[in-house]
Each structure stands twice: as structure tokens, then as C-alpha cells.
Scaffold this motif. Structure first.
Motif, PDB file in Angstrom:
ATOM      1  N   GLY A   1      -0.692  -2.543 -26.408  1.00 50.38           N
ATOM      2  CA  GLY A   1      -1.484  -3.367 -27.855  1.00 50.38           C
ATOM      3  C   GLY A   1      -0.796  -2.318 -28.772  1.00 50.38           C
ATOM      4  O   GLY A   1       0.303  -3.694 -30.432  1.00 50.38           O
ATOM      5  N   LYS A   2      -0.198  -1.796 -28.978  1.00 54.78           N
ATOM      6  CA  LYS A   2       0.423  -0.744 -30.410  1.00 54.78           C
ATOM      7  C   LYS A   2       1.899  -1.632 -30.888  1.00 54.78           C
ATOM      8  O   LYS A   2       2.092  -2.259 -31.606  1.00 54.78           O
ATOM      9  CB  LYS A   2       0.660   0.045 -30.318  1.00 54.78           C
ATOM     10  N   ALA A   3       2.502  -1.842 -29.988  1.00 53.96           N
ATOM     11  CA  ALA A   3       4.025  -2.991 -29.607  1.00 53.96           C
ATOM     12  C   ALA A   3       3.507  -4.220 -29.819  1.00 53.96           C
ATOM     13  O   ALA A   3       4.654  -4.869 -30.031  1.00 53.96           O
ATOM     14  CB  ALA A   3       4.373  -2.764 -28.425  1.00 53.96           C
ATOM     15  N   GLN A   4       2.887  -4.924 -29.676  1.00 53.85           N
ATOM     16  CA  GLN A   4       2.417  -5.517 -29.924  1.00 53.85           C
ATOM     17  C   GLN A   4       1.529  -6.542 -30.899  1.00 53.85           C
ATOM     18  O   GLN A   4       0.782  -7.420 -31.175  1.00 53.85           O
ATOM     19  CB  GLN A   4       1.534  -6.393 -28.079  1.00 53.85           C
ATOM     20  N   ARG A   5       1.254  -5.262 -31.724  1.00 57.73           N
ATOM     21  CA  ARG A   5       0.516  -5.687 -32.566  1.00 57.73           C
ATOM     22  C   ARG A   5      -1.098  -6.201 -32.870  1.00 57.73           C
ATOM     23  O   ARG A   5      -1.339  -7.004 -33.486  1.00 57.73           O
ATOM     24  CB  ARG A   5       0.846  -6.207 -33.934  1.00 57.73           C
ATOM     25  N   SER A   6      -1.700  -5.832 -31.321  1.00 53.69           N
ATOM     26  CA  SER A   6      -2.960  -6.470 -30.679  1.00 53.69           C
ATOM     27  C   SER A   6      -3.295  -5.609 -31.018  1.00 53.69           C
ATOM     28  O   SER A   6      -3.679  -4.080 -30.662  1.00 53.69           O
ATOM     29  CB  SER A   6      -2.756  -6.775 -29.485  1.00 53.69           C
ATOM     30  N   PRO A   7      -5.231  -5.779 -31.049  1.00 51.73           N
ATOM     31  CA  PRO A   7      -5.862  -5.099 -31.344  1.00 51.73           C
ATOM     32  C   PRO A   7      -6.767  -4.299 -30.728  1.00 51.73           C
ATOM     33  O   PRO A   7      -6.915  -3.188 -30.458  1.00 51.73           O
ATOM     34  CB  PRO A   7      -7.854  -5.882 -32.211  1.00 51.73           C
ATOM     35  N   TYR A   8      -6.272  -5.107 -29.036  1.00 52.43           N
ATOM     36  CA  TYR A   8      -6.448  -4.035 -28.543  1.00 52.43           C
ATOM     37  C   TYR A   8      -5.484  -4.897 -27.003  1.00 52.43           C
ATOM     38  O   TYR A   8      -4.851  -6.316 -26.728  1.00 52.43           O
ATOM     39  CB  TYR A   8      -8.380  -4.457 -27.426  1.00 52.43           C
ATOM     40  N   ALA A   9      -5.930  -4.656 -25.764  1.00 51.29           N
ATOM     41  CA  ALA A   9      -4.706  -5.225 -24.949  1.00 51.29           C
ATOM     42  C   ALA A   9      -5.097  -4.285 -23.413  1.00 51.29           C
ATOM     43  O   ALA A   9      -5.646  -3.156 -23.181  1.00 51.29           O
ATOM     44  CB  ALA A   9      -3.497  -4.150 -25.468  1.00 51.29           C
ATOM     45  N   LEU A  10      -5.503  -4.900 -22.086  1.00 50.39           N
ATOM     46  CA  LEU A  10      -5.950  -4.876 -20.460  1.00 50.39           C
ATOM     47  C   LEU A  10      -4.556  -4.641 -20.035  1.00 50.39           C
ATOM     48  O   LEU A  10      -3.215  -4.957 -20.531  1.00 50.39           O
ATOM     49  CB  LEU A  10      -6.070  -6.073 -20.434  1.00 50.39           C
ATOM     50  N   TYR A  11      -4.712  -3.433 -19.045  1.00 53.25           N
ATOM     51  CA  TYR A  11      -3.384  -3.247 -18.343  1.00 53.25           C
ATOM     52  C   TYR A  11      -3.007  -3.822 -17.592  1.00 53.25           C
ATOM     53  O   TYR A  11      -3.448  -4.555 -16.917  1.00 53.25           O
ATOM     54  CB  TYR A  11      -4.061  -1.881 -17.799  1.00 53.25           C
ATOM     55  N   ARG A  12      -1.501  -4.559 -17.728  1.00 52.47           N
ATOM     56  CA  ARG A  12      -0.717  -4.799 -16.428  1.00 52.47           C
ATOM     57  C   ARG A  12       0.330  -4.295 -15.687  1.00 52.47           C
ATOM     58  O   ARG A  12       0.810  -3.430 -16.553  1.00 52.47           O
ATOM     59  CB  ARG A  12      -0.392  -5.892 -17.184  1.00 52.47           C
ATOM     60  N   PRO A  13      -0.300  -3.550 -14.390  1.00 54.14           N
ATOM     61  CA  PRO A  13       0.795  -2.720 -13.915  1.00 54.14           C
ATOM     62  C   PRO A  13       2.184  -3.432 -14.049  1.00 54.14           C
ATOM     63  O   PRO A  13       3.517  -2.275 -13.555  1.00 54.14           O
ATOM     64  CB  PRO A  13       0.177  -2.980 -12.340  1.00 54.14           C
ATOM     65  N   GLU A  14       2.711  -4.424 -14.395  1.00 51.97           N
ATOM     66  CA  GLU A  14       3.895  -5.319 -14.427  1.00 51.97           C
ATOM     67  C   GLU A  14       5.170  -4.982 -15.720  1.00 51.97           C
ATOM     68  O   GLU A  14       5.878  -4.790 -15.843  1.00 51.97           O
ATOM     69  CB  GLU A  14       4.080  -6.845 -14.365  1.00 51.97           C
ATOM     70  N   LEU A  15       3.613  -4.630 -16.968  1.00 52.41           N
ATOM     71  CA  LEU A  15       4.544  -3.754 -17.795  1.00 52.41           C
ATOM     72  C   LEU A  15       4.806  -2.131 -18.021  1.00 52.41           C
ATOM     73  O   LEU A  15       4.803  -1.571 -18.536  1.00 52.41           O
ATOM     74  CB  LEU A  15       3.548  -4.094 -18.888  1.00 52.41           C
TER      75      LEU A  15
END
Length: 785
Positions: free
Chosen positions: A503-517
């Protein structure tokens, strides 16, 4: 375990171990004896079976010799020679009578050369050639016999010469006696074992005759029986069988006889003995337990009272009374424990707070949060989810460096208070350390996890006041869900942290875990550090996959594919290490190694007189390397290799990464004389307007459109259109993924130029490719046909 339990357990376990050992020895001896006995019985059954079969064959051979000398038969054969059409039916009727009297399956009369003249077989009609021609010896006619498999039956075939008179050979009398289910049932009764005549391969046997019926017979046909000689075991109808594969005469067919006896049935005779032993052991165990219990109670009763009091203290009941009136050393020990009791209670309260609470915010710390998370996972019902939210403040280090750590601590306390006010029922809040806060939401519906993140981010909406300064904070939340993103507390926290950094890398307030990333696995880290050494240390290998000119069926060239054989991890797939090479910047060194190796291979083929083009793959980073084209020119010059013998394959995505820069590099390579190819055409995002600007010479149609070419009309349209488009633009068309002759023929009809795929060969190392090249039926340019 208490002292009483240890004493009792020692005696019981010792006796139990002895009993189990005795039972195991008895069972083992019984089993081995029964197995040897059954094997001996099977050997005896084999002798009985062989003797009975030999007797039957001798009697049948004698019967055939007698019939061959019958004057009626000789007269019919003589008439048949004189008038074939009129006497064939009469001879067949005579043979029918002989076959019925001798209980033969059928009888035939053949010419000396083996052509059927007349007979009673529905399969071998007059004029047909005998399938057992090798039984007939015209130069030295003698009676011969053999077991054969014919029309799904096991037959004992007797061939008896017919003279008129000797040595004038008029023909041959062939009589076939079938070994059917009735015969094998009789053999089973005589031998005392189940009998089955089989042919075929393991797992697909054909039961030609057997005394077995129904399901056992059908299950036997699908068995994977041992091919080793001698006695072996297998299961049939959930019963263990001992079997002996025995020879069956001099048959040349894949025919075998199987003798079987049920080991389970033989062992069943010993079950009463085993139950008696088990009963004796149970009574002995009960008596030993009663005796050991009496001894243990006598020795351990005074200590048991002391242990009960100590356990209450250990369980946290520091006010539990302890019996201090006990005399002796036990009483002294009790009084000392009472003195310790009060001090332990005071210290535990302090330790408990420090162990499970954050001293700054008084929230739960990491240990407490992990424990709560583990309990929530244990209570989670099937189908429910548990959410872990990890909040990390943005640029909190800058605030600490500017205002000092005291101001940062005040800010963290204010945030902790706001978050605690927003807590809902059953939800947990903890400070993991620094500026990280964790939230646990049990029984969380996946569709509500984003609203929950927004709910807690609401604590940051109002400014914070520290030292008279009003400031606004931002934070990023990483979200992980059980069981989708992990099944343990540690993995959920780790994946929530991975999501937070995403989320920090994408400058997003929140991010859901994705295994492929998730790029944080230990293996990936190890491979990233070892890749450069692999390029320099000789761990890489260049595999070669041939290409075929479709119309002429002549080899066109090869595509070079790099493979990494790791000394520890073995084969590393290209899809795993090539992205790592691009991330670490080692892809340019990797490509240059491929260029050097491929050009050297091309020079070796040139010296052998072979005219094969060599194709290599390059990435977007290679096209961004200003010296890439010059390096290729240098390698071609050093090896004395023509630039036209080298093909550089680029993907659409590599070109689209920076079209102008890619165009410059491709133009240099084109001017050098190197052939250019667009790889995996149809899977990228390029436009036709972009494609026509590129100085390429060929298009490679991705295998996803070729493999289903014959069954998918859409793929046929795409491939045909691409071929027509490429030819109109003056390009050659290469089809990847060609795996069948039918696809190759269809591509030839569509006018495709070059084929590549498993129909020719999979990618091979140079030595194996050289062997394939020497043995291939495809035409190789530069080699004599």
C-alpha cells in the motif's frame, strides 16, 4: 506426572511392552509359518497341475494320431483331392463327428502347405492359412502339439500328418482342445488352489479361463501383479493372496498360469489362539495394575497432598491454603512454599503487565496480540474469516526527528486513545512497536474488511495537538484474512505487513494481501544474490529447440533457451529466475552470456557445414542498453559468423516499454544484418500502427493460438489472418507450439513459413541436440540426405 503415576506407569508399561513383544513374535512366527506352508502347497499344486495337463495333452495327442489313421477320414480326404467342391462338406461332417467324439473344440484338415481344406471352426474357413504354420514340417512330417491363445481361448492344438500311404503326405489333421472354465475348475479341485489362465500386461490382463467367477475374476484382470519369478503376494477382494506364476507348456503366446491360495483364510485358523493370548495378557495386565496401584498409594500419599496445594499456587491461586501441619521434610517444604507465595503473587502482577502490555500506551503488545489471534483462529468456525489490520503511520520518523521522541510518544498515546474509542465488540487493538498498530477483527465477512479499514482510519481525520502544534497524520493499513492469506498467527501478521508495504508503494490508504505480489520469500532472496554468480560460474546451460521450414520440411534453425541448474535447488524454471534477473539488473549480463554462447554454437555448426539460424531472446532492459547492438556486432566479428544467421526475438511488451528507444536499437541491429522477430505475437498490447514501424523480419504466433488450431475455429481465424497480414507486410510467420502432424499440415495449407514445437523436439542441451540432429528424419541443410 505424580510419583504414584510414575510407579504405576512403570509397572504397567513394562508389562505391556513384554506382552506386545510376545504378541508380535507369536504373530510373526504364525505369519511366516503360514506363508511358507502356503508357498509349499502352491509348489505341490503346480506339480499336480503340470502332471494333469501333461496327461490331458498325451491323451489328446493319442486321440489325434488315432483319428489321422482312420480309413473313413483318409477316404474323404482322397475324394476331396479328386473333387474339392463336392467332398468339402462331407469331410467337414466327418470332422464334426470326430471332434464331438474326442470332445475337441474343432478339427481341421489342411493341405501340406498349411491351407485349410475343411474343418469345423467358425474362424478358420476353407482357404484360410493356418496361424500355427510353424507346427507343420513338410520335409520331416511328425506329430506336433502346442498351447496357443486363439480367439480369446486357450487351445491345445495337435498337428498330425496324414499319409496315403507313408511317406506320401496328403495333409495335416489339426485338432484343438480348449482349456475353458470347466477345465480350470477341475484343475483347481485337483491341485487345491485357485487357477487362472492370463495373458496381457499388468493392469490390463485378460482372464482366458479360471475357476474364479464374478467380481474376483473382474478384479484379477485389473491387478498390477509382480513380474518377478517365484511366489508373490497381492490383494483380491480385500483378502491377501499368495500366488505362484507357473509356466504352461511350450506356448509362444504371452500366456501364463496363476495359482493362488488365500493367506487371509489360512491365518483365520489361528485367530482363536490369538484371542486366547489376548485374554491371558489382559488378565495379567489387570492384576499387575492393581498391585502397582497399591504400592504407589502406600509410597506417594503424603506427597500427593503437598502436590495438590502446590498445583493450586501454580495455577495462580496464591491464597489457597496449604497444609503446613505435615511432619518431616514434606512439612518443612510446605512452610517454605507459604513464605514464597506472597512474593510470587506480587512479582507476577508486575511481570504479567510487562509481558502483555505496551508500557507507553498500555495497549496489548505483540505477545498479547499473537495470543489473542491464536485463540480467535482456534474458535473460528468453518467458513468464517478473521481479519488482521496492520496500521503504520506515514513519515513518522520525520516527526520524531523534528519534534523529538517525547512529542512522538505523546502523538502515539493520542492515536492509541482514539483507536480504542473506535473499538467494537470482540475486536482487539495492540501496539506492535514503533508506529505500528494491529487490529484483530474476529468473524469478519470479507466484504466488510474495507469498511472496517475506513472506520479505523477515521481516527486520523481530526488533527492532533502536540506542544501547541496541530498536525494531521496519514497511515497505511495492510490487511490479511484467515484462511485465504494464512492459517497461523505468524503468517497473517507477516502477510498483513507485506500488504502494508505494498500500500505504501502504491500510495494507497490500505491494501489487501495478494500472494503473487509477495516478493519476500527466502528462496527468492537467495536466488537474487546467487544469480550473478550463476552467470559467471558456469551454472547456466543453453538448450536448443529446432525450427522447421514447413513447405520444404527442411530444418530452418534453432531457438536458444537458457536454463539454470542450481547446485543445491536443482533445475530453476526460467519464469522464476528471469524476472529476478530483470529486478536485480543482471538480465543484461545474462543476455550477453546467451549471445556469446549462441554465436559460438553457430560458428561450430558453420564449421560442420550446417546451415542453421540461431535465435535468442532479449528483454526491454537489453534494448535500453546503448551498447547492446555493438556487443552483438563484436561477437559476430570475433567468431566470423554472418549476421544473417542470427535472429533476435523481442516481445511486444519489451517494445512497448519504450518504443522510441527500442526502435533505435532495432534499427542498429537491422543495419547490422541481424534478423528481427516479434515473439509471442497476439498476447501483448501493441497496435498495427506500431508494428509496421518496426524493422522486423518475422512474426511468431503464440502457442496459445496454435495448440487448439484444429478444434477452435476462432484460433484458426486468428492464425490465418496473422499469416495473411504478415505476408502482406513482407514478414515470415513462425508458429510456436506445433505438437502434431495434423497441425503442421494445416499450417502448411494456411501458408505458414516456419514451425516450432514438440512435434520436432523439446528443448535439448547441445549434446542431446547433436544426437537428435544425427537421427532426425527431417532434412538438415548442409548434410547429405
Amino acid at each position: 506426572m505424580t510419583l504414584r503415576g510414575k510407579i504405576l506407569g512403570f509397572f504397567l508399561l513394562l508389562l505391556l511392552a513384554v506382552m506386545v513383544l510376545l504378541l508380535a513374535l507369536v504373530y510373526r512366527s504364525t505369519y511366516q509359518h503360514t506363508l511358507r506352508q502356503v508357498a509349499s502347497q502352491l509348489d505341490f499344486a503346480h506339480g499336480v497341475l503340470a502332471h494333469e495337463l501333461q496327461s490331458r495333452r498325451q491323451a489328446q495327442s493319442a486321440m489325434a494320431d488315432l483319428i489321422a489313421k482312420d480309413f473313413t477320414l483318409l477316404g474323404e480326404i482322397a475324394d476331396l483331392v479328386a473333387s474339392p467342391q463336392q467332398q468339402a462338406q462331407s469331410l467337414s461332417a466327418a470332422l464334426e463327428s470326430f471332434a464331438a467324439r474326442s470332445q475337441a473344440s474343432f478339427a481341421l484338415v489342411s493341405a501340406p502347405q498349411g491351407q485349410v481344406l475343411a474343418g469345423t471352426s467358425d474362424e478358420l474357413l476353407p482357404g484360410a492359412a493356418l496361424p500355427w504354420r510353424d507346427l507343420l514340417d513338410e520335409e520331416d512330417p511328425e506329430s506336433a502339439e502346442r498351447l496357443v491363445v486363439f480367439a480369446g481361448r486357450v487351445l491345445h492344438v495337435n498337428a498330425t500328418p496324414i499319409f496315403a500311404p507313408r511317406p506320401n503326405l496328403m495333409g495335416w489333421l489339426l485338432m484343438a482342445f480348449e482349456l475353458d472354465d470347466q477345465a480350470t475348475t477341475l484343475l483347481a479341485e485337483l491341485s487345491g488352489a485357485d487357477v487362472a489362465l492370463l495373458d496381457g500386461a499388468p493392469g490390463a490382463y485378460r482372464v482366458l479361463a479360471s475357476n474364479l467367477t464374478g467380481l474376483p475374476r473382474a478384479e484379477l484382470a485389473g491387478q498390477q501383479l509382480s513380474q518377478a519369478p517365484g511366489v508373490f503376494r497381492f490383494e483380491l477382494q480385500n483378502l491377501q493372496q499368495v500366488a505362484l506364476r507357473a509356466p504352461l507348456g511350450d506356448t509362444q503366446d504371452d500366456l501364463q498360469v496363476l495359482l493362488m491360495r488365500s493367506l487371509s483364510a489360512e491365518l483365520a485358523d489361528y485367530q482363536p489362539l490369538q484371542w486366547q493370548l489376548a485374554g491371558i495378557f489382559a488378565i495379567a495386565l489387570l492384576l499387575a495394575g492393581l498391585g502397582a496401584l497399591w504400592i504407589a498409594n502406600t509410597v506417594s500419599r503424603p506427597l500427593s497432598q503437598m502436590v495438590a496445594s502446590v498445583r493450586r499456587i501454580a495455577g495462580g491461586d496464591y491464597h489457597a491454603p496449604m497444609a503446613t501441619q505435615i511432619g518431616g521434610e514434606v512439612g518443612l517444604l510446605a512452610r517454605e512454599f507459604v513464605a514464597m507465595q506472597q512474593g510470587i503473587a506480587e512479582r507476577e502482577a508486575t511481570i504479567s503487565f510487562l509481558a502483555y502490555r505496551d508500557p507507553l500506551t498500555e495497549l496489548a503488545n505483540r505477545n498479547r496480540f499473537v495470543a489473542e489471534l491464536q485463540q480467535a483462529l482456534a474458535r473460528c468456525a468453518p467458513g468464517d474469516s478473521v481479519a488482521v489490520l496492520l496500521m503504520d503511520l506515514d513519515n513518522f520518523k520525520d516527526l520524531n526527528d523534528t519534534l523529538g521522541h517525547d512529542a512522538g510518544d505523546q502523538l502515539l498515546c493520542q492515536l492509541a486513545e482514539r483507536l480504542q474509542q473506535r473499538l467494537r465488540a470482540d475486536e482487539q487493538l495492540a501496539r506492535l512497536g514503533g508506529d505500528e498498530f494491529a487490529l484483530l477483527i474476529p468473524r469478519c465477512d470479507p466484504g466488510q474488511v474495507i469498511p472496517a479499514a475506513e472506520h479505523y482510519r477515521g481516527a486520523l481525520q481530526q488533527p492532533f495537538a502536540v506542544r501547541g502544534i496541530s498536525m494531521t497524520l496519514n497511515a497505511t493499513l495492510g490487511i490479511a484474512l484467515y484462511p485465504d492469506h494464512g492459517e497461523s498467527a505468524g503468517s497473517l501478521l507477516q502477510h498483513a505487513e507485506v500488504a502494508m508495504y505494498l500500500g505504501k508503494a502504491q500510495r494507497s490508504p490500505y491494501a489487501l494481501y495478494r500472494p503473487e505480489l509477495d516478493r519476500h520469500s527466502l528462496l527468492r532472496l537467495a536466488l537474487m544474490s546467487e544469480l550473478k554468480g550463476a552467470v559467471e560460474g558456469g551454472q547456466l546451460s543453453l538448450y536448443l529447440q529446432p525450427k522447421l521450414h514447413i513447405h520444404s520440411r527442411c530444418l530452418y534453425g534453432v531457438e536458444c533457451l537458457v536454463r539454470w541448474i542450481h547446485p543445491v535447488h536443482g533445475f530453476i524454471p526460467p519464469d522464476d529466475f528471469i524476472p529476478l534477473a530483470e529486478q536485480t539488473g543482471n538480465v543484461c549480463a545474462l543476455t550477453r552470456w546467451v549471445v556469446r554462447t549462441a554465436v559460438a554454437q553457430g560458428r561450430a555448426w558453420q564449421e560442420q557445414g550446417l546451415e542453421l539460424k540461431t535465435a535468442i531472446n532479449v528483454s526491454a532492459l537489453d534494448l535500453a542498453d546503448p551498447g547492446f547492438a555493438a556487443f552483438i556486432a563484436e561477437q559476430l566479428s570475433e567468431q566470423g559468423l554472418s549476421a544473417a544467421s542470427l535472429i533476435v526475438e523481442i516481445t511486444e511488451s519489451a517494445v512497448m516499454a519504450d518504443p522510441e528507444q527500442a526502435m533505435g536499437q532495432l534499427q542498429q541491429l537491422c543495419e547490422l544484418g541481424v534478423l528481427l522477430s516479434i515473439d509471442d505475437y497476439g498476447t501483448g498490447y501493441s497496435s498495427m500502427a506500431q508494428l509496421k514501424r518496426l524493422p522486423v523480419h518475422e512474426l511468431k504466433i503464440d502457442k496459445s493460438f496454435v495448440q487448439d488450431l484444429l478444434s477452435n475455429p476462432d484460433d484458426d481465424i486468428i492464425v490465418r489472418s496473422t499469416i495473411e497480414l504478415g505476408h502482406n507486410m513482407g514478414l515470415k510467420i513462425v508458429a510456436e507450439g506445433v505438437e502434431t502432424e495434423a497441425i503442421l499440415e494445416r499450417l502448411d495449407q494456411l501458408g505458414c513459413d516456419i514451425a516450432q514445437g514438440y512435434l520436432l523436439s523439446k528443448p535439448l542441451p547441445p549434446a542431446a541436440f547433436a544426437e537428435w540432429l544425427a537421427a532426425t528424419h527431417w532434412q538438415v541443410p548442409g548434410l547429405p540426405d
